[in-house]
Scaffold this motif. Structure first.
Motif, short mmCIF file in Angstrom:
data_model
loop_
_atom_site.label_atom_id
_atom_site.label_comp_id
_atom_site.label_asym_id
_atom_site.label_seq_id
_atom_site.Cartn_x
_atom_site.Cartn_y
_atom_site.Cartn_z
N TYR A 98 32.62 -6.61 81.96
CA TYR A 98 32.84 -7.41 80.77
C TYR A 98 33.60 -6.57 79.74
O TYR A 98 33.53 -5.35 79.76
CB TYR A 98 31.51 -7.84 80.13
N TYR A 99 34.30 -7.25 78.84
CA TYR A 99 34.86 -6.56 77.69
C TYR A 99 34.39 -7.28 76.43
O TYR A 99 33.94 -8.43 76.47
CB TYR A 99 36.40 -6.47 77.75
N VAL A 100 34.48 -6.58 75.29
CA VAL A 100 34.06 -7.12 74.01
C VAL A 100 35.23 -7.88 73.40
O VAL A 100 36.26 -7.28 73.06
CB VAL A 100 33.59 -6.00 73.06
N TYR A 101 35.08 -9.18 73.28
CA TYR A 101 36.10 -10.00 72.63
C TYR A 101 35.84 -10.05 71.12
O TYR A 101 36.77 -9.91 70.33
CB TYR A 101 36.10 -11.40 73.24
N ASN A 102 34.59 -10.28 70.74
CA ASN A 102 34.21 -10.30 69.33
C ASN A 102 33.04 -9.35 69.12
O ASN A 102 32.15 -9.25 69.96
CB ASN A 102 33.78 -11.70 68.87
N ILE B 222 33.26 -11.08 77.47
CA ILE B 222 34.09 -11.90 78.34
C ILE B 222 34.20 -11.20 79.69
O ILE B 222 34.43 -9.98 79.74
CB ILE B 222 35.51 -12.09 77.74
N PRO B 223 34.04 -11.94 80.80
CA PRO B 223 34.15 -11.29 82.10
C PRO B 223 35.54 -10.70 82.33
O PRO B 223 36.54 -11.28 81.91
CB PRO B 223 33.86 -12.40 83.11
N ASP B 224 35.56 -9.55 83.00
CA ASP B 224 36.81 -8.84 83.30
C ASP B 224 36.60 -8.18 84.65
O ASP B 224 36.10 -7.06 84.72
CB ASP B 224 37.09 -7.82 82.20
N ILE C 217 39.02 -6.16 61.98
CA ILE C 217 39.88 -5.15 62.60
C ILE C 217 40.28 -5.70 63.97
O ILE C 217 39.41 -6.05 64.77
CB ILE C 217 39.14 -3.81 62.75
N LEU C 218 41.58 -5.79 64.25
CA LEU C 218 42.08 -6.39 65.47
C LEU C 218 42.66 -5.34 66.41
O LEU C 218 43.46 -4.50 66.00
CB LEU C 218 43.17 -7.43 65.14
N GLY C 219 42.27 -5.40 67.67
CA GLY C 219 42.86 -4.58 68.71
C GLY C 219 42.05 -3.33 69.04
O GLY C 219 41.42 -2.73 68.18
N ALA C 220 42.07 -2.96 70.32
CA ALA C 220 41.25 -1.85 70.82
C ALA C 220 41.55 -0.54 70.10
O ALA C 220 40.63 0.20 69.73
CB ALA C 220 41.46 -1.69 72.33
N ALA C 221 42.82 -0.22 69.90
CA ALA C 221 43.17 1.05 69.26
C ALA C 221 42.68 1.11 67.82
O ALA C 221 42.12 2.12 67.38
CB ALA C 221 44.68 1.28 69.33
N ASP D 124 43.38 -5.63 73.46
CA ASP D 124 44.29 -5.81 72.33
C ASP D 124 43.98 -7.06 71.51
O ASP D 124 44.32 -7.13 70.33
CB ASP D 124 45.74 -5.86 72.81
N ASN D 125 43.32 -8.05 72.12
CA ASN D 125 42.97 -9.28 71.40
C ASN D 125 41.53 -9.26 70.89
O ASN D 125 41.04 -10.24 70.35
CB ASN D 125 43.20 -10.50 72.27
N SER D 126 40.82 -8.14 71.06
CA SER D 126 39.44 -8.03 70.57
C SER D 126 39.43 -7.89 69.06
O SER D 126 40.35 -7.34 68.45
CB SER D 126 38.77 -6.79 71.17
N MET D 127 38.34 -8.40 68.45
CA MET D 127 38.20 -8.27 67.00
C MET D 127 36.82 -7.73 66.66
O MET D 127 35.82 -8.18 67.20
CB MET D 127 38.40 -9.60 66.28
#
Length: 125
Positions: free
Chosen positions: A112-116, A106-108, A43-47, A32-35
């Motif tokens: 990892y997930y995509v932050y930016n 970012i580690p998860d 564009i902000l957020g996974a959805a 949700d905080n990814s851009m």
């Protein structure tokens, strides 16, 4: 930290294979905080990111990676910056487009997930 180049290669192989075959499947890589900045539009957020990627105006796409570079992005966590350049073949066009894309991962847990995520087509002058 795992071999950063191996992690970056594994991530980009998965990302672009998924993009090329099932763009909706990329939503799980974002939070949700990814851009995503797509051609200058944030564009902000996974959805919202998944909505943008699945609504792109082409039926068929193939990424061909030319370069892949990775660097650690924090001294305290195992995050990384991944820079990619390559060619984009859209709807079987005979004229591939050049693109560049930068990810901050970012580690998860064990992944990892995509932050930016910053994407640009590269046009000649």
């Amino acid at each position: 930290m795992a071999d950063i180049n191996a992690v970056a290669k594994q991530f980009t192989d998965f990302y672009y294979t998924t993009f090329d075959t099932n763009r909706g499947g990329l939503q799980s890589l974002y939070r949700d905080n990814s851009m995503l900045t797509w051609e200058g539009t944030p564009i902000l957020g996974a959805a919202a990111i998944a909505e943008k990627l699945t609504s792109l105006p082409f039926e068929k796409v193939q990424h061909k990676i030319t370069t892949l570079d990775a660097q650690p992005s924090s001294p305290s966590i195992a995050s990384m910056i991944v820079s990619v350049t390559g060619l984009l073949v859209v709807d079987d066009s005979t004229n591939p487009l050049q693109f560049s894309q930068v990810f901050q991962l970012i580690p998860d847990g064990a992944s990892y997930y995509v932050y930016n995520d910053i994407f640009r087509l590269n046009y000649g002058a």
